[in-house]
Design a protein around this motif. Structure first.
Motif, PDB file in Angstrom:
ATOM      1  N   GLY A   1     -14.916  -2.195 -34.720  1.00  0.00           N
ATOM      2  CA  GLY A   1     -14.414  -0.972 -34.116  1.00  0.00           C
ATOM      3  C   GLY A   1     -13.861  -1.226 -32.730  1.00  0.00           C
TER       4      GLY A   1
ATOM      5  N   ALA B   1     -22.844   0.317 -38.345  1.00  0.00           N
ATOM      6  CA  ALA B   1     -22.360   1.698 -38.452  1.00  0.00           C
ATOM      7  C   ALA B   1     -22.787   2.526 -37.246  1.00  0.00           C
ATOM      8  CB  ALA B   1     -22.864   2.329 -39.744  1.00  0.00           C
ATOM      9  N   SER B   2     -24.021   2.310 -36.778  1.00  0.00           N
ATOM     10  CA  SER B   2     -24.507   3.103 -35.643  1.00  0.00           C
ATOM     11  C   SER B   2     -23.754   2.768 -34.373  1.00  0.00           C
ATOM     12  CB  SER B   2     -26.008   2.885 -35.444  1.00  0.00           C
ATOM     13  OG  SER B   2     -26.290   1.574 -34.972  1.00  0.00           O
TER      14      SER B   2
ATOM     15  N   VAL C   1     -20.633   1.528 -34.178  1.00  0.00           N
ATOM     16  CA  VAL C   1     -19.263   2.043 -34.307  1.00  0.00           C
ATOM     17  C   VAL C   1     -19.264   3.563 -34.139  1.00  0.00           C
ATOM     18  CG1 VAL C   1     -17.305   2.315 -35.870  1.00  0.00           C
ATOM     19  CG2 VAL C   1     -18.483   0.112 -35.717  1.00  0.00           C
ATOM     20  N   ASP C   2     -20.248   4.243 -34.731  1.00  0.00           N
ATOM     21  CA  ASP C   2     -20.337   5.701 -34.610  1.00  0.00           C
ATOM     22  C   ASP C   2     -20.592   6.133 -33.174  1.00  0.00           C
ATOM     23  OD1 ASP C   2     -19.937   5.914 -37.316  1.00  0.00           O
ATOM     24  OD2 ASP C   2     -22.052   6.258 -37.812  1.00  0.00           O
ATOM     25  N   ALA C   3     -21.167   5.232 -32.351  1.00  0.00           N
ATOM     26  CA  ALA C   3     -21.462   5.565 -30.953  1.00  0.00           C
ATOM     27  C   ALA C   3     -20.238   5.442 -30.050  1.00  0.00           C
ATOM     28  CB  ALA C   3     -22.583   4.669 -30.422  1.00  0.00           C
TER      29      ALA C   3
END
Length: 201
Positions: A97, A129-130, A132-134
């Motif tokens: 990301g 995922a965490s 990138v989501d942040a």
């Protein structure tokens, strides 16, 4: 996106003015390099910002992995490093990301690199995922130029690399360092010919 960094640790009495002059006179060479998203010319100086070492440690984000190969073994760029300092290990991470911050059009002065080591039995998917989501929350930080998340699938290390036009406050760096290996660098120059393409990934 492919992330890459090599770290050249120099003697304790090394004159870091030599590296500053090297970047000032040669750093522009990659300002238009095909396939390069960005190269941050980074240093750490012993006794400055808590660093115990003198180090030249450029960090790259490549839009095209083939361009990274061309740089490493197809031209003078990396060849000059090998000639002057010996051949360093070039660590690579697969991009997960990237985002630009509110200071994305300003010249960065500080870089922060945090590495999270996954345990042998950890599933990488939720951690990646965490992080990138942040990114959307992180890009609201004042002074942030850009931030990237990438993973080394050989060692299963996740790297989070951020550039700052204004240094983040100490509390942010302490939070970033929680359970991670975190280093802070001075940015001497930024070559960013493919920054816009990175921002779309």
């Amino acid at each position: 996106m492919l992330a890459m960094q090599y770290q050249i640790t120099l003697p304790a009495d090394y004159d870091m003015g030599i590296i500053r002059e090297r970047v000032a006179t040669r750093g522009f060479a990659l300002d238009q390099y095909p396939g390069l998203g960005l190269k941050a010319y980074l240093i750490r100086e012993a006794g400055v910002n808590g660093s115990a070492v003198n180090q030249y440690a450029p960090f790259y984000l490549w839009n095209a992995p083939l361009a990274a190969g061309t740089f490493l073994w197809g031209g003078d760029g990396f060849g000059n490093i090998v000639r002057d300092f010996g051949r360093p290990v070039a660590q690579t991470w697969v991009g997960a990301g990237f985002a630009r911050g509110p200071a994305g059009d300003e010249a960065p002065t500080v870089a922060v690199r945090s590495i999270i080591h996954l345990t042998d039995d950890a599933d990488p998917q939720p951690l990646v995922a965490s992080r990138v989501d942040a990114l959307p929350a992180l890009v609201g930080q004042p002074g942030l130029h850009s931030v990237a998340v990438a993973v080394d699938p050989r060692t299963w290390q996740l790297v989070e690399f951020s550039l700052w036009a204004v240094a983040p406050d100490a509390e942010w760096i302490e939070a970033a360092a929680d359970s991670r290996d975190t280093e802070t660098y001075e940015v001497l120059h930024l070559s960013s010919p493919g920054l816009a393409r990175l921002a779309r990934r």
